[in-house]
Design a protein around this motif. Structure first.
Motif, PDB file in Angstrom:
ATOM      1  N   ALA A   1      25.303 -83.224  12.859  1.00 39.27           N
ATOM      2  CA  ALA A   1      24.990 -82.303  13.976  1.00 39.27           C
ATOM      3  C   ALA A   1      24.472 -80.916  13.039  1.00 39.27           C
ATOM      4  N   ASP A   2      23.711 -80.437  14.020  1.00 41.31           N
ATOM      5  CA  ASP A   2      23.444 -78.852  13.763  1.00 41.31           C
ATOM      6  C   ASP A   2      24.235 -77.930  14.527  1.00 41.31           C
ATOM      7  N   ARG A   3      24.563 -78.401  15.821  1.00 32.79           N
ATOM      8  CA  ARG A   3      25.300 -77.194  16.512  1.00 32.79           C
ATOM      9  C   ARG A   3      26.568 -78.252  17.083  1.00 32.79           C
ATOM     10  N   MET A   4      27.507 -77.642  17.686  1.00 22.50           N
ATOM     11  CA  MET A   4      28.541 -78.294  18.443  1.00 22.50           C
ATOM     12  C   MET A   4      29.115 -77.537  19.419  1.00 22.50           C
ATOM     13  N   VAL A   5      29.315 -78.547  20.497  1.00 24.41           N
ATOM     14  CA  VAL A   5      29.940 -77.822  21.646  1.00 24.41           C
ATOM     15  C   VAL A   5      31.495 -78.772  21.690  1.00 24.41           C
ATOM     16  N   LEU A   6      32.319 -77.699  21.712  1.00 21.99           N
ATOM     17  CA  LEU A   6      33.700 -78.162  21.379  1.00 21.99           C
ATOM     18  C   LEU A   6      34.412 -78.494  22.795  1.00 21.99           C
TER      19      LEU A   6
END
Lengths: 233, 364
Positions: free
Chosen positions: B202-207
């Motif tokens: 992943a490049d970005r993460m939505v937690l």
């Protein structure tokens, strides 16, 4: 070959039974699939009632089914009268009538089998098909129908085998006319009523038994074969 | 860019989902969170398989869903390639027919990699004539990836594609997902509860947590935060982008350069210049007031203690260490802080015991 040990009349009864059973399956298959789809997938008021109505022929005495058909499709009945007056179609006392009576009797068998087939189809596969661009009809014909086909085929074969032996509804609605509506069970019945008919009755009974057995085995074979086919064996 | 804003409630008293986030037009955004946090529901709503009570899903300015304006495209009109956890290959079709299912239904003008290219990318040439039932779990998932990509989607949605596989199968499939990520120039949403998959892909993460977005940022930025539930995990620690600088065959070591320093690690097969991302677990970083001598650790980096923050555990704290422009986290006991008299601003040494590699070919 059969003509060797069957008399002409017996052979005629056999042919008529196969004819009536074939026509009955042809008549009931598509409506049965539609009803099974509605029962398995539909969410509409009256679903429970439809479910019960479909199963009625299994529990109501066949004679009653025959009587009901006579009331509806007789030449003075609410459906039979227009059929007769406008199209010149008469169902009572005809091979077509025997096929109709048989179709009504075997309808629940097909619905049950098809419904089991539908319920065995993973809805997740249809969801997957939709994300791959398949619309509702596309999904049905490319995914749902092929996957429920073992149920359809097994239902058709079972209904065919059962249709060979339908008695009560046929004799009530279509009567017992040799060459016209006298199928195997009716011929057996007539033979038992005739002095010296024991041989005929025994031969036809054995034949009925073999056909029914063969039909059930074929249905099972097809179902297994298709299940394995789907599983990729 | 993909904009997502959804609210849904299952039943009157049921689980409530209320999320909003954006994802870039290219690259992998991980939806990360524990089971039951609503990740898969978000994916289903984006794909059109779940109709949320309220929401908007807009990709590149075009709305697929906008409940306020009464827009709700059917799944077949959204063109989201979905990879499900259970593959969902059509059992009555061969692998080749499965792969072509979406391709045959893709609009004429849609661009994307061709059949042969995708088959080669995923290494599934030998499987084409087989039925799905004759495939291993890993092979099935590779075919499912290919089928989704070949439908020429506008974005890819992956719903825990590795969760049903054992460790060996996961290791088999993961590199293929990385290759697919590099081949597909479309947004990819990747649902998972496995941190190593986030690190690898992943490049970005939505937690996510309890149906809400707890944080959304680059994976590196979230890994460096100590205020999130992630920080309580054993594998908590920063992600450090770095580059293979040199191999030393005689010593069996590889030197990796990162912004502000270099690390020596056991020799790797990657070519010089390869971009990597490694996870420096906070538990594997120790500190010393002076440069220690006679220790087995190779990596002793000069650092500035930026801050000290809570771990949630009563007797341990996080030290935020600045090494040039890069930040490391170290997890130490309160007792150590007292004994060494640690305070923000101090110049100290960071001792790195080991590193975990997670993502190869970061630079595409």
């Amino acid at each position: 070959m059969m003509g060797g040990w069957l008399s002409a009349e017996e052979y005629q009864a056999l042919r008529l039974s196969l004819d009536v059973a074939t026509r009955s399956v042809a008549l009931s298959l598509v409506p049965a699939v539609l009803v099974a789809l509605a029962l398995a997938r539909g969410r509409f008021p009256g679903r429970v009632v439809l479910d019960a109505v479909v199963l009625l022929p299994l529990v109501v005495p066949p004679v009653v089914v025959g009587w009901a058909l006579l009331m509806l499709f007789g030449v003075r009945g609410p459906i039979g009268a227009p059929l007769h007056d406008w199209f010149g179609v008469r169902l009572v006392f005809t091979t077509e009538g025997a096929a109709l009576a048989t179709a009504v009797m075997s309808f629940p068998l097909i619905v049950r089998s098809v419904r089991l087939g539908i319920e065995g189809v993973d809805a997740g596969l249809e969801a997957a098909a939709s994300t791959l661009g398949a619309g509702p009809f596309d999904r049905f014909f490319c995914v749902t129908l092929p996957l429920m086909s073992p149920g359809i085929l097994a239902g058709a074969v079972t209904a065919f085998a059962a249709g060979l032996g339908e008695f009560g509804a046929v004799i009530t609605f279509a009567s017992n006319i040799p060459g016209e509506t006298q199928t195997l069970p009716l011929a057996i019945y007539s033979a038992t009523q005739t002095p010296g008919g024991e041989g005929t009755a025994a031969r036809l009974a054995a034949l009925s038994f073999c056909l029914a057995m063969g039909g059930l085995l074929l249905a099972e074979f097809i179902a297994r074969r298709m299940r394995r086919g789907l599983a990729g064996a | 860019m993909l904009e997502v804003d959804l609210a849904h409630r299952y039943g009157a008293e049921g689980f409530a989902l209320d999320v909003a986030f954006t994802a870039p037009a290219d690259g992998v955004t991980a939806l990360f969170g524990p089971s039951g946090s609503g990740k898969s529901s978000v994916l289903a709503a984006i794909a059109g398989l779940l109709r949320p009570d309220r929401g908007r899903v807009v990709l590149g300015g075009a709305a697929m869903l906008d409940t306020q304006r009464g827009v709700a495209l059917a799944p077949e009109a959204r063109r989201c390639g979905v990879v499900f956890q259970d593959a969902r290959l059509f059992p009555h079709m061969s692998v080749a027919t499965n792969l072509r299912f979406g391709l045959r239904r893709a609009p004429a003008g849609a661009m994307g990699p061709g059949f042969e290219e995708v088959v080669a990318l995923l290494g599934i040439e030998a499987l084409l004539a087989r039925r799905p039932a004759k495939l291993s779990g890993g092979e099935r998932q590779r075919v499912a990836l290919g089928r989704a990509l070949l439908s020429r989607p506008r974005m890819l949605l992956m719903d825990e594609p590795l969760a049903a596989l054992d460790a060996a199968r996961r290791a088999e499939v993961l590199p293929f997902i990385a290759r697919l990520r590099d081949a597909a120039r479309i947004p990819i949403l990747y649902v998972t509860h496995a941190l190593d998959e986030v690190d690898a892909l992943a490049d970005r993460m939505v937690l996510m947590e309890d149906g809400r977005v707890r944080a959304a940022d680059t994976v590196e930025a979230i890994a460096a935060r100590t205020d999130l539930p992630l920080a309580a995990r054993r594998d908590a620690g920063v992600l450090l982008p770095c580059q293979v600088a040199a191999h030393d065959g005689a010593r069996g070591l590889t030197r990796l350069d990162f912004a502000g320093g270099a690390l020596l690690v056991p020799m790797r097969g990657d070519a010089v210049g390869t971009a990597l991302r490694l996870r420096l677990r906070a538990r594997d970083v120790a500190v010393a007031l002076s440069r220690p001598e006679g220790v087995s650790m190779q990596n002793i980096l000069p650092a500035t203690l930026a801050s000290i923050s809570e771990t949630g555990a009563p007797h341990e704290v996080f030290l935020r260490l600045a090494v040039g422009p890069s930040v490391l986290l170290a997890r130490v006991t309160r007792d150590s802080v007292a004994r060494l008299g640690l305070a923000p601003g101090m110049e100290i040494w960071a001792l790195v015991k080991s590193v975990t590699f997670d993502r190869t070919e970061l630079g595409r």
